[in-house]
Each structure stands twice: as structure tokens, then as C-alpha cells.
Design an enzyme around this catalytic site. Sequence first.
Site, PDB file in Angstrom:
ATOM      1  N   GLU A   1      -3.011   8.590 -13.289  1.00  0.00           N
ATOM      2  CA  GLU A   1      -2.429   8.682 -12.086  1.00  0.00           C
ATOM      3  C   GLU A   1      -1.338   7.730 -12.260  1.00  0.00           C
ATOM      4  OE1 GLU A   1      -4.394   7.684  -8.283  1.00  0.00           O
ATOM      5  OE2 GLU A   1      -6.403   8.872  -8.823  1.00  0.00           O
TER       6      GLU A   1
ATOM      7  N   GLU B   1     -11.097   4.560  -9.673  1.00  0.00           N
ATOM      8  CA  GLU B   1     -10.676   3.204  -8.910  1.00  0.00           C
ATOM      9  C   GLU B   1     -11.966   2.578  -8.557  1.00  0.00           C
ATOM     10  OE1 GLU B   1      -7.283   3.707  -6.264  1.00  0.00           O
ATOM     11  OE2 GLU B   1      -6.276   4.150  -7.936  1.00  0.00           O
TER      12      GLU B   1
HETATM   13  O1  AHR Z   1      -3.008   9.457  -5.535  1.00  0.00           O
HETATM   14  C1  AHR Z   1      -3.228   8.706  -4.214  1.00  0.00           C
HETATM   15  C2  AHR Z   1      -4.319   7.877  -4.475  1.00  0.00           C
HETATM   16  O2  AHR Z   1      -3.908   6.765  -5.110  1.00  0.00           O
HETATM   17  C3  AHR Z   1      -5.575   8.283  -5.071  1.00  0.00           C
HETATM   18  O3  AHR Z   1      -6.488   8.916  -4.131  1.00  0.00           O
HETATM   19  C4  AHR Z   1      -6.206   6.952  -5.629  1.00  0.00           C
HETATM   20  O4  AHR Z   1      -7.074   7.070  -6.708  1.00  0.00           O
HETATM   21  C5  AHR Z   1      -4.960   6.126  -5.727  1.00  0.00           C
HETATM   22  O5  AHR Z   1      -5.187   4.781  -5.145  1.00  0.00           O
END
Ligand code: AHR
Length: 520
Positions: A328, A205
Amino acid sequence: MTVGRLKAAAAALACTVMLGTSGAAAARPAAESASVSIDLEHPGPTIEPAVYGQFSEHLGNGIYPGIWVGPDSPIPNTNGYRNDVVAALKHIHVPVLRWPGGCFADQYDWRDGIGPRAKRPVRVNASWGGVEETNAFGTHEFMDFAELIGADAYISGNMGSMEPRAMAQWVEYMTSPSHSSLAEERRANGRDKPWHLKYLGFGNETWGCGGEMTAEVSAMTHRRFQTFVSAPSQNGPMVRVASGASGDDYAFTDTMMRLAADKMDAISLHYYTLRGGWDKKGGALGFDDAGWAKQIERARRMDEIITGHSTVMDKYDPKKRVGLFVDEWGNWFDSDPKEDLGVLYQQNSLLDAVTAATTLNIFHRHSDRVRLGAIAQMINVLQAMILTDGAKMVLTPTYHVFDMYQPFMGATPYPVTIQSPTFKAGDTTLPMVDATAARGKDGQLWLALVNADPERAAQVKLGAEGSVKGSVLTADEIDAHNSFDHPDTVAPRPFAQRAGKNGLILNLPSKSVVVVEVDR
Ligand code: AHR
């Protein structure tokens, strides 16, 4: 005509889906019909097993004590890893595990997590609650754990707060067969043979917690790191993953691809399913039919989002060399009020099972681009596979979906056309039935079906003879979940049906996930 003959003729398999009433649903709305057809003539690109990957971050109780309790713990363990968790993860054949973050990755110094555990520095986890990070679970513990459960390692490297030299040295430490000082240090710390590092992520990110970079800065930083970070040839190809966009930020992907596509093997995408936005995520339990439907609607957006990024990628990479890694994804609800801030603990219900199955079906349809997925997260955090409490462990409905879907790992998908009736709840109208089909590595034809209607059962008529067998996941309540006292409230039950005079009919309960093998 049997399905076997259909296969031999490579013909299209037409299925008719009709809604029916069951005993319990007798007073419910009248049946409607729909059709599903599976095009056996046009097999798609393999569903990479890595699409079934998982993500584990130093966040809340994900690592400690989700995975690691330490060798001296009274909780049964092998070399510090919980035995119950290891057995559960081995059972679902986790193909790849991403670690150590997440946002944590860009504050992590790998040197903190090597050497004698008693001497490792204690840091503050600034990303997640400011808790003390003992670094007891570091490189050796992670890489050995990945080997133990049979998963490929996906290291998410720090590109936000450290220089390329640090990442290069970490890779050398893990992978070098040489007698360099770093390789010797690894040996002195107990690991002779280099580990295999299959995936390396460059930052996480970068547009946010990974450094607040613009897309241009992110692309150029990614390029810069490529100059200095590589694995030895003995490691085999190491997949270089660029940190990509969130949700529908197609402009970010466009810039990354325009400026750095030649320096990456994959680009990541993060998409979390939120019912009402970041300020109004809603609870993991206690929602009504309208909340149920809204969550599924948001999960179904994954299809549009992948299509959007894939289309942008096609401009720069028409041959689809670069993979889209959804590393994610999952439901993000309001944290359980009993838990401290920052641990992101949430219950996991039948709704999570239905959205997980819906998402996996979307990945199947995009197997041309989506070559890795990592659900957030593996244990005790967000849409978890497993929840623990002290020595107790419970498998969540999401875990059971991953278990049921195992035949799709490495399978060859077929296009499926679905004409389904809809259901309406609140202001949301959605198709009831979703389905994907694939030929597994076992040579069998597998079907995965979701009936998202919270009230009505569906009868799925397959225009074929033969029989199906597999499993069904459902429960009485839409937010049914497994607790430590009642661990099997939502668990797969056998599902088998044989053709009658009206052909082969699959009775899908309301709010259910069904995975079956078609027996020819
Ligand atoms: O999964 C939780 C958080 O969500 C992670 O650390 C981040 O990459 C995302 O914003």
C-alpha cells in the site's frame, strides 16, 4: 562514442545535466548544471514486474462501480466487468492485483461472496462508511477478473477476526484440483479448474485495523496460521506475505523477522504520502509550489524507509530471501468535499504523476528487496489509476506514468549517480532531477527522468551520440488534471531528440516525467 559502443565496452555512461531557459521560461532563474552517470558495469537484481502492482479494496467506489457493474447494467460490460476499465488495465499489463483489503480484509468472510449472487448476504462494511456490502463481487468475480486482465491474484486473507481454518478452506476452495467437498462446491458455482493463487497475505495492518496486535502477537499469530494454511503442490509456490509495518516502524519489522522470518516469503510495508500528517493532509488540487515540494519531499522519504526496513531484514535474512512488499503506497489527500465520508475519493494531478515516478524510481533502486508494490488504489480511491462517473471513465496522470514505465517491468537496473541542482519552495529544498536506468527485456537501454522543479526546465546532456525517443508527461499548471470533459489535459506526448554538435541533449520541461529509449 555511441551508446552502443559504451554497451559493448561495458563502460560507464556519463551524462551531464544542465539547466537552460526555454521560450516560456526566459524570465526564470539562471541555468545551472548537474551530472548523471550510469554504471553499466554493475547491473542490479531484476526489477520484478510485480513492483507495478495495484490494490483494490471494498471501499467507496473502487469495486462498485469501478470494476463491477453487473451483467444487467446499461454500462457496457462483459459478464459484469466494465469494458472501458478492463481495456485500460489490460493496456498497462497490471502484473498483480491485491484484494479484498485493506482493513476490509480482516472483516471479510469469504463464504459471503460465493454462490448465486441473489442469495448472497448483505453485510455492513464497518471499515468504510457502514455502507451495505452486497457481496456481488466475491471470490469468483475477483479471481476471474484477475485472469481477465492478466494479473496474478494476491488475496489478502482475514487473520484478524477469523480462525486459520477459514483461511485454509478459502485457499482449498480456490486452488484444489481434488474432489473434496470444497473443490466440488467451487465447481458447482461455475469454476471447474482451480485458479492459480500466487500470493496470500496473512492479515492486514495487524498493528491497527487488523486486530490491534503487538508485534509479538502478530508474529506468533502469523506462525500459527502457517501451520494450517497451504496450497496444493499443483498450485505451484504460493508466496506467503506477513503483515508488516507502517512507515518507519522498524521495531515492528525487527520483531516480525526475529520471530517469524522462517515462516514467510515476504513482509509488507505500508507508506502513505501525507503533506502535513493525518490531521492536515491537504487537498489534491489547489496547492502552491510549497505544497507541491512538500508532497514530493514526503514521497522521497520512501527511500529512507525502505532502507531502514531492509537493514533490519538483513540482520535476520542476509541472503535476502524474504521480500519487502510495499503493498500500500501513494498520496493520501483530504477527500473530495463533494463525496460522502469514507469513500476516499480524490482527484489526481500532475503532482501525483511526479510522486508516482519518484516512487517507482526508488523501487528500481531497491530491487534487491522490494519485489512487489501495490499502489493504493486502482480505481476511484486515493491515488487512483482510473476515475469513473456513471458510464464515463478517465485515465489519471498516475495511470500515464505506469504506462510510460512499462519497459521497466522485468528490466535490469543500473546504478545511477546524480548530481543535480536544487530548487526551493516554501521551507523545502529538493534536487531537481531524478533518474533511473535499466535494460529492458527488449534489450534496450531505458531512462526514466523526473524534473521536480515546478518552475524551471532542465537540459540533460548525455555524453553520447545517437538519439532518444519516448514520451514526456507535463502540463501548464502544477495541479493540472484530467476531467471527464477534458480527459487529455495531462497525457503523454512524444519525446524524441537526436545528438547535435554538443552531444545528445534532453530538454526536460519543468514539472515533468520523461521516459526514453536510447537508440544506438
Ligand atoms: O487504503 C486505505 C486503507 O489504508 C487500507 O484499508 C488500510 O490497510 C490502510 O490503512
